[in-house]
Design a protein around this motif. Sequence first.
Motif, PDB file in Angstrom:
ATOM      1  N   ALA A  84      36.925  46.711  37.215  1.00 28.98           N
ATOM      2  CA  ALA A  84      38.145  46.605  38.004  1.00 28.98           C
ATOM      3  C   ALA A  84      38.705  45.198  38.133  1.00 28.98           C
ATOM      4  CB  ALA A  84      37.899  47.177  39.404  1.00 28.98           C
ATOM      5  N   GLY A  85      38.110  44.199  37.470  1.00 32.80           N
ATOM      6  CA  GLY A  85      38.623  42.852  37.686  1.00 32.80           C
ATOM      7  C   GLY A  85      38.598  42.520  39.164  1.00 32.80           C
ATOM      8  N   ASP A  86      39.681  41.927  39.665  1.00 34.47           N
ATOM      9  CA  ASP A  86      39.711  41.532  41.074  1.00 34.47           C
ATOM     10  C   ASP A  86      40.463  42.521  41.954  1.00 34.47           C
ATOM     11  OD1 ASP A  86      38.196  39.376  40.461  1.00 34.47           O
ATOM     12  OD2 ASP A  86      39.750  37.865  40.771  1.00 34.47           O
ATOM     13  N   VAL A  87      40.649  43.758  41.477  1.00 34.81           N
ATOM     14  CA  VAL A  87      41.080  44.816  42.396  1.00 34.81           C
ATOM     15  C   VAL A  87      40.090  44.864  43.565  1.00 34.81           C
ATOM     16  CG1 VAL A  87      41.435  47.296  42.672  1.00 34.81           C
ATOM     17  CG2 VAL A  87      42.204  46.154  40.581  1.00 34.81           C
ATOM     18  N   PHE A  88      38.806  44.712  43.218  1.00 34.24           N
ATOM     19  CA  PHE A  88      37.757  44.496  44.224  1.00 34.24           C
ATOM     20  C   PHE A  88      37.103  43.157  43.921  1.00 34.24           C
ATOM     21  CE2 PHE A  88      38.298  49.032  44.221  1.00 34.24           C
ATOM     22  CZ  PHE A  88      38.144  49.394  45.547  1.00 34.24           C
ATOM     23  N   GLU A  89      37.089  42.262  44.891  1.00 38.27           N
ATOM     24  CA  GLU A  89      36.381  40.999  44.724  1.00 38.27           C
ATOM     25  C   GLU A  89      34.874  41.246  44.662  1.00 38.27           C
ATOM     26  OE1 GLU A  89      37.624  37.708  44.655  1.00 38.27           O
ATOM     27  OE2 GLU A  89      39.601  38.629  44.386  1.00 38.27           O
TER      28      GLU A  89
END
Length: 251
Positions: free
Chosen positions: A194-199
């Motif tokens: 998710a990349g930085d959709v969730f940190e």
Amino acid sequence: MSSLVRTVSLCEGPPVLVPGDSYSVVVLLQGYAEPKGLDGAVRADGSVTLVLPQAWDPACSQREPQRGGGGAKIALEEVARGPILVDTGGPWAREALLGALARQGVSPGDVTLVVGTHGHSDHIGNLGLFPGAALLVSHDFCLPGGLYLPHALDEERPLQLGPGLEVWATPGHGGQRDVSVVVAGTTRGTVVIAGDVFERDGDEDSWQALSEDPVAQERSRKRVLDTADIVVPGHGAPFLVLREVAQLAAA
């Protein structure tokens, strides 16, 4: 009845290996974000994930150059037949990335597609290691040599790369053109890189401050949680998504 969602961090690896019928997922490097000092400084790097087709044979890794004559759809399906790297970390992680790939039996020249979830330096800082790969960075798709191909990716239309393998438009963190990679059919269900959709797991109190479009990102987060069994976030350990059905009390 309603569905309750909770998340639990995976205390594994890296690497975290999730086998699948068509594609396996290997989290090569786990991202992190660590506050430094009192002035808001953060030392950070993004997660790096390898998606390996089960049919890929490293002994037969030679490939014909892609010319793009069939358009983006055909080109994406062709490059998804080899190793796919999702994000590359920052340039300071170069040696760690090369070592992690080598431990999986993959060389930079074997990688046929690199997906950059968004354009921040801690996620696409090593693109130069893969001049022979096709690149899908945010919504820009190009073949080796810089031939850019148009496509129709948006939130309603994912890009189909292979059986159970998609790229989703998941806007919010870096603006309107962030993407995530969705791998269905693994032994642990659907994995969303998710990349930085969730940190990280448990980032509910902090992600908004880092988002260019919190409304869009909230929508992307919900979509991911509705689908994923495992989420690979940008700056923390992968986490499980657990769903429980609760019986609503009668009024």
